[in-house]
Design a protein around this motif. Sequence first.
Motif, PDB file in Angstrom:
ATOM      1  N   HIS A   9      23.826  -7.228  43.223  1.00  0.00           N
ATOM      2  CA  HIS A   9      23.482  -7.787  44.540  1.00  0.00           C
ATOM      3  C   HIS A   9      23.470  -9.312  44.455  1.00  0.00           C
ATOM      4  O   HIS A   9      22.753  -9.883  43.654  1.00  0.00           O
ATOM      5  N   GLN A  10      24.298  -9.947  45.281  1.00  0.00           N
ATOM      6  CA  GLN A  10      24.391 -11.404  45.284  1.00  0.00           C
ATOM      7  C   GLN A  10      24.069 -11.943  46.671  1.00  0.00           C
ATOM      8  O   GLN A  10      24.310 -11.267  47.667  1.00  0.00           O
ATOM      9  N   LEU A  11      23.552 -13.144  46.708  1.00  0.00           N
ATOM     10  CA  LEU A  11      23.288 -13.812  47.975  1.00  0.00           C
ATOM     11  C   LEU A  11      24.596 -14.425  48.469  1.00  0.00           C
ATOM     12  O   LEU A  11      25.203 -15.242  47.782  1.00  0.00           O
ATOM     13  N   VAL A  12      25.029 -14.023  49.654  1.00  0.00           N
ATOM     14  CA  VAL A  12      26.276 -14.522  50.232  1.00  0.00           C
ATOM     15  C   VAL A  12      25.932 -15.671  51.178  1.00  0.00           C
ATOM     16  O   VAL A  12      25.186 -15.496  52.133  1.00  0.00           O
ATOM     17  N   THR A  13      26.486 -16.855  50.887  1.00  0.00           N
ATOM     18  CA  THR A  13      26.206 -18.040  51.713  1.00  0.00           C
ATOM     19  C   THR A  13      27.488 -18.768  52.128  1.00  0.00           C
ATOM     20  O   THR A  13      27.418 -19.808  52.752  1.00  0.00           O
ATOM     21  N   HIS A  14      28.629 -18.208  51.788  1.00  0.00           N
ATOM     22  CA  HIS A  14      29.902 -18.864  52.117  1.00  0.00           C
ATOM     23  C   HIS A  14      30.514 -18.229  53.375  1.00  0.00           C
ATOM     24  O   HIS A  14      30.011 -17.240  53.899  1.00  0.00           O
ATOM     25  N   GLY A  15      31.622 -18.803  53.826  1.00  0.00           N
ATOM     26  CA  GLY A  15      32.337 -18.266  54.981  1.00  0.00           C
ATOM     27  C   GLY A  15      31.460 -18.269  56.223  1.00  0.00           C
ATOM     28  O   GLY A  15      30.764 -19.237  56.512  1.00  0.00           O
ATOM     29  N   ILE A  16      31.483 -17.165  56.938  1.00  0.00           N
ATOM     30  CA  ILE A  16      30.720 -17.038  58.179  1.00  0.00           C
ATOM     31  C   ILE A  16      29.214 -17.159  57.923  1.00  0.00           C
ATOM     32  O   ILE A  16      28.449 -17.546  58.807  1.00  0.00           O
ATOM     33  N   TYR A  17      28.786 -16.861  56.690  1.00  0.00           N
ATOM     34  CA  TYR A  17      27.372 -16.977  56.337  1.00  0.00           C
ATOM     35  C   TYR A  17      26.936 -18.432  56.178  1.00  0.00           C
ATOM     36  O   TYR A  17      25.743 -18.699  56.070  1.00  0.00           O
ATOM     37  N   SER A  18      27.869 -19.350  56.172  1.00  0.00           N
ATOM     38  CA  SER A  18      27.496 -20.768  56.175  1.00  0.00           C
ATOM     39  C   SER A  18      27.258 -21.260  57.607  1.00  0.00           C
ATOM     40  O   SER A  18      26.746 -22.348  57.814  1.00  0.00           O
ATOM     41  N   TRP A  19      27.619 -20.441  58.588  1.00  0.00           N
ATOM     42  CA  TRP A  19      27.374 -20.768  60.005  1.00  0.00           C
ATOM     43  C   TRP A  19      26.088 -20.121  60.498  1.00  0.00           C
ATOM     44  O   TRP A  19      25.328 -20.722  61.228  1.00  0.00           O
ATOM     45  N   PHE A  20      25.885 -18.843  60.118  1.00  0.00           N
ATOM     46  CA  PHE A  20      24.708 -18.066  60.529  1.00  0.00           C
ATOM     47  C   PHE A  20      24.177 -17.313  59.318  1.00  0.00           C
ATOM     48  O   PHE A  20      24.953 -16.793  58.529  1.00  0.00           O
ATOM     49  N   ARG A  21      22.852 -17.183  59.224  1.00  0.00           N
ATOM     50  CA  ARG A  21      22.278 -16.383  58.137  1.00  0.00           C
ATOM     51  C   ARG A  21      22.520 -14.886  58.362  1.00  0.00           C
ATOM     52  O   ARG A  21      22.573 -14.116  57.407  1.00  0.00           O
ATOM     53  N   HIS A  22      22.644 -14.484  59.614  1.00  0.00           N
ATOM     54  CA  HIS A  22      22.805 -13.058  59.932  1.00  0.00           C
ATOM     55  C   HIS A  22      23.961 -12.838  60.914  1.00  0.00           C
ATOM     56  O   HIS A  22      23.759 -12.383  62.036  1.00  0.00           O
ATOM     57  N   PRO A  23      25.187 -13.143  60.493  1.00  0.00           N
ATOM     58  CA  PRO A  23      26.317 -13.053  61.426  1.00  0.00           C
ATOM     59  C   PRO A  23      26.594 -11.642  61.939  1.00  0.00           C
ATOM     60  O   PRO A  23      27.059 -11.478  63.066  1.00  0.00           O
ATOM     61  N   SER A  24      26.304 -10.627  61.140  1.00  0.00           N
ATOM     62  CA  SER A  24      26.556  -9.266  61.633  1.00  0.00           C
ATOM     63  C   SER A  24      25.598  -8.916  62.766  1.00  0.00           C
ATOM     64  O   SER A  24      25.973  -8.237  63.719  1.00  0.00           O
ATOM     65  N   TYR A  25      24.359  -9.394  62.690  1.00  0.00           N
ATOM     66  CA  TYR A  25      23.403  -9.164  63.775  1.00  0.00           C
ATOM     67  C   TYR A  25      23.772  -9.991  65.010  1.00  0.00           C
ATOM     68  O   TYR A  25      23.639  -9.523  66.133  1.00  0.00           O
ATOM     69  N   VAL A  26      24.232 -11.194  64.787  1.00  0.00           N
ATOM     70  CA  VAL A  26      24.666 -12.047  65.903  1.00  0.00           C
ATOM     71  C   VAL A  26      25.834 -11.370  66.624  1.00  0.00           C
ATOM     72  O   VAL A  26      25.862 -11.287  67.856  1.00  0.00           O
ATOM     73  N   GLY A  27      26.783 -10.865  65.856  1.00  0.00           N
ATOM     74  CA  GLY A  27      27.925 -10.173  66.447  1.00  0.00           C
ATOM     75  C   GLY A  27      27.515  -8.953  67.237  1.00  0.00           C
ATOM     76  O   GLY A  27      27.965  -8.739  68.375  1.00  0.00           O
ATOM     77  N   TRP A  28      26.624  -8.136  66.673  1.00  0.00           N
ATOM     78  CA  TRP A  28      26.186  -6.920  67.360  1.00  0.00           C
ATOM     79  C   TRP A  28      25.379  -7.273  68.619  1.00  0.00           C
ATOM     80  O   TRP A  28      25.503  -6.630  69.659  1.00  0.00           O
ATOM     81  N   PHE A  29      24.555  -8.297  68.527  1.00  0.00           N
ATOM     82  CA  PHE A  29      23.755  -8.740  69.667  1.00  0.00           C
ATOM     83  C   PHE A  29      24.659  -9.102  70.851  1.00  0.00           C
ATOM     84  O   PHE A  29      24.483  -8.601  71.963  1.00  0.00           O
TER      85      PHE A  29
END
Length: 197
Positions: free
Chosen positions: A101-121
């Motif tokens: 398990h690694q902390l992902v902070t690159h790509g879209i995760y450098s824009w939002f901490r929770h991009p999958s939740y933002v997308g679903w919202f």
Amino acid sequence: MSALAFFHWSEYFTTALFNNHKLSLDSFLLNHSKEYTLAAMCSWLEYGVEYYFFPFVKSWVWLSRSGVVMVIVGESLRKVAMFTSRSNFSHSIAYKKTKDHQLVTHGIYSWFRHPSYVGWFYWSIGTQLLLSNPVCLVGYTVASWKFFRERIEEEEMTLLAFFGRQYLDYQQRVATGLPLVRGYEPTYRERYLLYNQ
């Protein structure tokens, strides 16, 4: 119906592509919760009632088109998040850290901490704009915001436990991505302990 069907199919498909060791029938997210099912049924009911009694509400093409755009953007954002995090993505909150398990902070995760939740919202709000459902638009917005606010706080408690200072620094650099949602805010004592591990 197409947006809903594609969303659930693509959840399964994306999990199969990038995270197949977590793949199951639950990956479709069809049995997400009773509240999710009830919300979908309410949106169909509202659409039918308004279409029959107030058809002019359903003739606002600009509103439906803006909903289509929001659905596409939300869906894309969520799938980009799943692609970026790959095996680190899960449909449920992990309460035990695995060795890979690694902390992902690159790509879209450098824009939002929770991009999958933002997308679903935004996808969920977009579905109601697409249907021109004013009542469910308000209901979906409030219910989705509340759900994701609580989920983000719970998830961030585990991420702080897993990654400590690394996650705390990430929290301070990158916003959650959801309006008025700050995430879990550690107490002064928790911050002190995280910085002095």
